[in-house]
Design a protein around this motif. Structure first.
Motif, mmCIF file in Angstrom:
data_model
loop_
_atom_site.group_PDB
_atom_site.id
_atom_site.type_symbol
_atom_site.label_atom_id
_atom_site.label_comp_id
_atom_site.label_asym_id
_atom_site.label_seq_id
_atom_site.Cartn_x
_atom_site.Cartn_y
_atom_site.Cartn_z
ATOM 1 N N ASN A 270 -27.103 116.843 61.949
ATOM 2 C CA ASN A 270 -26.943 115.839 63.011
ATOM 3 C C ASN A 270 -26.677 116.506 64.362
ATOM 4 O O ASN A 270 -27.181 116.062 65.396
ATOM 5 N N GLY B 113 -24.861 111.318 57.123
ATOM 6 C CA GLY B 113 -25.694 112.485 56.865
ATOM 7 C C GLY B 113 -24.963 113.794 57.080
ATOM 8 O O GLY B 113 -23.753 113.832 57.296
ATOM 9 N N ASP B 114 -25.715 114.888 57.018
ATOM 10 C CA ASP B 114 -25.170 116.232 57.174
ATOM 11 C C ASP B 114 -24.767 116.467 58.635
ATOM 12 O O ASP B 114 -25.597 116.363 59.532
#
Length: 205
Positions: A87, A82-83
């Protein structure tokens, strides 16, 4: 627990923003940096300067986390799918001291760290005195019975200057909080704009 060497409100003045949105911030009266050169006109920041400032602001907001601890969180955020910026925010908001602050058990992030380290908090019924402890979704955070009458606790729950976000479910009568979900950047009620994307750029250099 590492010691914070600078006065907490100097962080506000150094960054030029009231990062906790508190009425007591001296920035409300003196909108310039601390020290004898604080009123000098500031030049335009370079890309590196903007990235560094974004990092210092995010670190400062969570009680001036040490560089070592912050970098460790960043590495963890980069390792997960994910980003990375999103996170990182999720990991910061999952810290036990952050949950205690969000639940309005105490007035400031600095008080939250102290409150945890002094042993006033239970997680799932067990005493935890590590402010950086990572709370998991569904974990129950509560003030231990003998600490429920502390003045700082009673005063904090009545503060009108901030609300409890929806990812922390709180019962102030029982002094309990449940971490409902990991928030993203847009969910977190920061009083100022945080730019985790610039923090990612800083560490990615």
């Amino acid at each position: 627990m590492s010691k914070r060497h600078s006065a907490k409100y100097k962080i506000d003045r150094r960054l030029g923003e009231n990062i906790w949105g508190r009425p007591k911030s001296p920035l409300n009266a003196r909108a310039y940096g601390p020290g004898q050169h604080g009123q000098r006109r500031k030049g335009k920041l370079s890309d590196y300067g903007l990235q560094l400032r974004a990092k210092q602001k995010l670190k400062g907001y969570y009680g001036s986390i040490t560089e070592k601890s912050f970098k460790k969180l960043y590495n963890e955020a980069a390792r997960v799918k994910g980003d990375t910026g999103e996170n990182l925010i999720g990991l910061l908001e999952s810290r036990l001291d952050a949950i205690v602050y969000r639940a309005k058990f105490v007035a400031t992030v600095f008080a939250a760290r102290q409150f945890v380290s002094h042993g006033h908090i239970l997680v799932n019924g067990k005493r935890v005195n590590i402010p950086s402890y990572q709370v998991k979704i569904g974990d129950k955070v509560e003030v231990r019975e003998r600490s429920k009458q502390l003045t700082v606790l009673i005063e904090a729950t009545q503060l009108a200057e901030r609300d409890v976000p929806d990812y922390v479910e709180v019962d102030h009568n029982k002094m309990t909080a449940t971490f409902a979900r990991v928030p993203g950047l847009s969910d977190v009620p920061y009083p100022v704009q945080m730019e985790p994307n610039l923090v990612v750029e800083f560490y990615s250099r």
